[in-house]
Design an enzyme around this catalytic site. Structure first.
Site, PDB file in Angstrom:
ATOM      1  CB  SER A   1      20.716  77.674  71.429  1.00  0.00           C
ATOM      2  OG  SER A   1      20.804  79.074  71.370  1.00  0.00           O
TER       3      SER A   1
ATOM      4  CB  CYS B   1      -8.049  75.805  71.417  1.00  0.00           C
ATOM      5  SG  CYS B   1      -9.308  75.205  70.284  1.00  0.00           S
TER       6      CYS B   1
END
Length: 463
Positions: free
Chosen positions: A234, A390
């Site tokens: 890709s 987080c």
């Protein structure tokens, strides 16, 4: 201006930190006379006010045009060499009912790789005959449904799938067309996680095993063998890998012709796009011309007929058409030790992050960012755009330059987010996935609804 020593070597200080690099942005992106980013005639602040941020925005005319251009380029170039070509849109890049209809209207077929993607394509009204089904571990239920609806072609990825597809075809009284995915051993120059044609990986059949596996396919009267399929990776910027894969595949293709017809050859996708101003992908028209010559010349050398060719672009069609809008929350100037001294990296935190674009964290992908709501003549400052999650690795843009007066409340725009952003989105930290809107000729409409807290809570059986 002095170059910040924390900047990557490829990133130059821009002459204008407000400028939109043409190759990176949708064709409908521009600055208004007062400096605001406008997408297909719709101002960024209007989009943010109406739909909130983060927000995925797709330039519909741009996406449709790229789909049409892909279809026309491959059709034209292979006809030039006396052949035919079919273009499949790789739905994994980004699939919704509207996107499926856009690519169908452009004459493209559609590639799916799960039962969910198949369900979207069928719900969008796409003819099953125009669908291809990929996947290294298709379930029995997925195979059964694909066969039952008359799917155009199933790509067999393992020896076990031969019996599974044949049994489903026999049960439904159908002859199922199939391709065989092969591992050509060609490795495109790309990130290791994106490489999918090396020997040590989950996809495909080793090239040396192909004749025996094809013989097993041909032994089933319920299966119609079309040809080989290859995918070498890709975000590929050159055609050398495709050329080598085609040569290897055609050698085996010639061998298979001795025992029966092999009408097709699928060369896969993976064509790259520009994410930053220094990226220089090969235009699809040039790729089509190059592949047509490579395949036709090789067939002439081998003395075999030119097979019908298929390709599977996804990112190259939808990637450049997408932009994500964010709102700046907090900004921190972080002093970083560098070369015996220190340098400042400006952390600009936004209201999204790895839940709407995990590519930066997963692949180390680079992106571009610009202030969307205004222009500024402030000196350019090196920034890192961070998300709200987080995780210290929750980065949206690793490095770019913005005007140094970027402030809380500013709208930021990150281009080239049409592919593998919404499709890889998650609810990490219980964040709802953003909506997707299409803009065209000054009009805007929702094509995928965003998730609310109520949507998230509705799935929790304990509530």
């Amino acid at each position: 201006m002095t170059v910040n020593p924390l900047a990557p070597s490829w990133l130059d200080v821009p002459a204008d930190a407000n400028a939109l690099a043409e190759a990176v942005w949708p064709r409908g992106a521009a600055r208004t006379t007062d400096g605001e980013l406008e997408l297909a005639g719709v101002r960024a602040h209007e989009l943010a006010a109406r739909f909130g941020t983060p927000l995925y925005v797709v330039d519909e005319a741009d996406a449709r045009a790229r789909a049409q251009e892909a279809h026309d380029a491959f059709t034209r170039e292979f006809e030039r060499r006396g052949g035919t070509a079919t273009v499949y849109y790789a739905g994994k890049a980004f699939l919704s009912a509207e996107i499926a209809r856009w690519v169908d209207a452009a004459g493209l077929h559609l590639d799916v790789c799960t039962g969910g993607e198949l369900a979207v394509a069928l719900a969008a009204g796409i003819s099953p005959s125009r669908l291809g089904f990929h996947g290294n571990n298709k379930s029995l239920a997925e195979i059964d449904r694909a066969v039952s609806v008359g799917l155009g072609v199933i790509v067999i990825d393992s020896v076990q799938e031969i019996e599974r597809v044949a049994e489903a075809a026999f049960r439904h009284g159908r002859t199922q067309r199939v391709r065989l995915r092969v591992n050509s051993g060609v490795h495109a120059q790309t990130h290791d996680y994106l490489a999918t044609a090396r020997e040590d990986q989950k996809f495909g059949i080793p090239l040396a095993d192909v004749p025996g596996v094809v013989a097993s396919i041909r032994a089933h009267s319920a299966l119609d063998f079309l040809g080989l399929h290859s995918h070498i990776g890709s975000q590929i910027f050159e055609t050398d890998g495709f050329a080598e894969a085609a040569r290897r595949l055609l050698e085996v293709h010639r061998e298979l012709l001795a025992d029966g017809p092999v009408p097709e050859l699928n060369l896969g996708g993976g064509f790259g796009i520009a994410y930053t101003s220094v990226d220089a992908p090969v235009p699809l028209s040039d790729i089509a011309a190059s592949l047509a010559d490579i395949v036709a010349d090789e067939c002439e050398r081998l003395g075999i007929p030119l097979p019908a060719i298929a390709v599977e672009p996804g990112r190259a069609i939808i990637g450049p058409s997408g932009v994500t809008l964010y709102e700046v929350g907090t900004i921190k100037d972080v002093e970083v030790a560098q070369g015996g001294g220190t340098a400042i990296r400006k952390y600009v935190s936004v209201d999204g992050g790895m839940s709407d674009n995990v590519r930066s964290s997963l692949y180390g992908a680079d992106y571009t960012v610009r202030i969307a709501g205004r222009v500024s003549d402030a000196d350019a400052a090196l920034v890192r755009v961070a998300g709200k999650h987080c995780e210290s690795g929750d980065i949206v843009v690793h490095a770019d330059y913005l005007p140094g007066d970027v402030s809380p409340g500013d709208l930021l725009a990150v281009p080239a987010t049409g592919a593998y952003c919404w499709s890889l989105a998650s609810n990490y930290n219980y964040v709802g996935r953003p909506p997707v809107v299409a803009v065209r000729d000054g009009e805007v409409r929702v094509i995928v609804r965003g998730e609310t807290e109520a949507d998230l809570l509705a799935r929790d059986a304990g509530i």
